[in-house]
Design an enzyme around this catalytic site. Structure first.
Site, short mmCIF file in Angstrom:
data_model
loop_
_atom_site.label_atom_id
_atom_site.label_comp_id
_atom_site.label_asym_id
_atom_site.label_seq_id
_atom_site.Cartn_x
_atom_site.Cartn_y
_atom_site.Cartn_z
N LYS A 169 5.47 1.58 8.71
CA LYS A 169 4.69 2.60 8.03
C LYS A 169 3.24 2.63 8.52
O LYS A 169 2.50 1.66 8.36
CB LYS A 169 4.70 2.36 6.52
CG LYS A 169 3.89 3.41 5.74
CD LYS A 169 3.90 3.14 4.25
CE LYS A 169 3.06 4.17 3.50
NZ LYS A 169 3.08 3.96 2.04
N SER B 166 4.13 8.11 -0.18
CA SER B 166 3.47 8.30 1.11
C SER B 166 4.23 7.69 2.30
O SER B 166 3.80 7.83 3.44
CB SER B 166 2.07 7.68 1.06
OG SER B 166 2.15 6.28 0.78
N SER C 37 5.66 5.12 -3.74
CA SER C 37 5.61 5.61 -2.36
C SER C 37 6.78 5.18 -1.49
O SER C 37 6.93 5.69 -0.38
CB SER C 37 4.30 5.17 -1.69
OG SER C 37 3.20 5.82 -2.28
#
Length: 379
Positions: A64, A119, A143
């Site tokens: 990520k 996210s 997220s």
């Protein structure tokens, strides 16, 4: 890989080819590290040939964000090969439910006009579309779990504080996004050496539509409730002899105050950090009492279906997830079905602190007995 039937260089080359072919439309990766990945794959092959036993030898993964390698150390040590940085929301994004990749916005593999959630947007999209089998995430309000739900995959948030996190508020915890529960278990074994070792069917579970404060839309709620019913019918979990409705205080004001985005909101009931402690204390006591009686709490992962790229409006997609960032409990989102809009929704499963193995056992049993794995079609 360990038995020599495949080479890491070939597996990783296949992943890189899929990314080259699909990611211009998907936007899942912010950066792709082709040369570095090829070099690392060759190193893995050399280590395996020398007799070293690597539990995840040659598995291509996404990490990520551009700084994701900082937290991927245990996976790399186990033989994983990072192939690139997955997309996260762009600067100044008011809603953390979409991503910005090298080729533009990150789209949901099920419907390009919908967000994958965020996210950990790129991680979820890359896994759901089959570009990589595993991608790392981080979860400060949902997220990992929200994009897992909206992309039809499995997303695990670990117990807050169990592993290092750069988040000074303590709200964020590491996580992983995978297609299959066995891959989440493999991730967990690498991180802490635990395996499931649990017998589903012995686990008691309660379902809460909205935790006492949220108002989910009818379809995500109905799909989550049906998914819970299937877990009961197939003896994955069982309801307790008696149960009372789960009623938590809405965590929104405390979460926003900790993030510095609502610390003076008298209307929401939290004016200072003392108010945060009070609200958090209420929920911690109620959850402790709940997990003294049952093993698991289940809810819809999100109160709404995946929205378009212009944002959800005034809805908080985090309504049912961020309570467990505030309380620190581990939680996992597993597929709950596909809505009439053609996009998946999720079922959130929450356990007591430190009981990630319970969540993984339920996810594996749900996949085996109910068939919760869902794979998107072409964009």
């Amino acid at each position: 890989m360990r038995q020599g039937r495949l080479r890491a260089v070939d597996v990783v080359a296949g992943a890189l080819e899929r990314i080259r072919r699909e990611d211009r439309a998907l936007g899942a990766f912010a950066e792709v590290w082709e040369d570095a990945a090829a070099e690392r794959a060759a190193e893995v092959d050399a280590r395996v040939a020398a007799g070293e036993r690597l539990p995840l030898a040659g598995v291509p993964i996404g990490v990520k964000g551009r700084h994701g390698l900082r937290t991927a150390g245990p996976l790399v040590a186990a033989g994983c090969v990072p192939v690139g940085a997955t997309a996260v929301p762009g600067p100044g994004t008011p809603w953390q439910t979409w991503g910005l990749g090298a080729h533009g916005r990150t789209v949901n593999p099920w419907r390009a006009d919908r967000t994958p959630g965020g996210s950990s947007a790129g991680s979820a999209a890359a896994v759901a579309a089959g570009l990589v089998p595993l991608a790392t995430g981080s979860d400060g309000a949902g997220s990992v779990r929200i994009p897992a739900a909206w992309c039809g995959i499995v997303g695990l948030k670990v117990t807050n504080g169990r592993f290092p996190s750069p988040d000074r508020t303590g709200l964020a915890a590491p996580g992983v996004l995978v297609r299959y529960a066995a891959d989440a278990e493999a991730y967990w074994r690498v991180l802490c050496g635990e395996s499931q070792g649990l017998r589903p069917g012995s686990l008691t579970a309660v379902f809460s539509p909205g935790l006492g404060f949220a108002d989910p839309d009818p379809e995500p709620l109905a799909l989550a409730r049906t998914a819970f019913a299937r877990l009961v019918e197939t003896d994955v979990v069982r309801p307790p002899p008696s149960e009372a409705p789960v009623r938590l205080a809405d965590p929104a004001p405390a979460w926003l105050a900790l993030r510095g985005a609502g610390a003076t909101s008298e209307v929401r009931g939290v004016r200072d950090l003392r108010g945060v402690r009070d609200l958090r204390g209420v929920n911690d006591r109620r959850l402790a009492a709940l997990f003294d009686r049952v093993d698991l709490l289940l809810t819809p992962t999100t109160p709404n279906a995946a929205h378009g790229h212009d944002g959800p409006g005034d809805r908080y997609s985090t309504a049912l997830t961020w309570a467990f960032n505030l309380s620190g409990h581990p939680a996992i989102s597993i597929p709950a079905g596909v809505g009439t809009d053609g996009c998946p929704v999720g079922l959130q499963v929450v356990a007591a602190h430190g009981r990630e193995a319970v969540l993984l056992a339920v996810a594996a049993a749900a996949e085996a007995r109910v068939g919760t794995t869902v794979i998107p079609g072409k964009l």
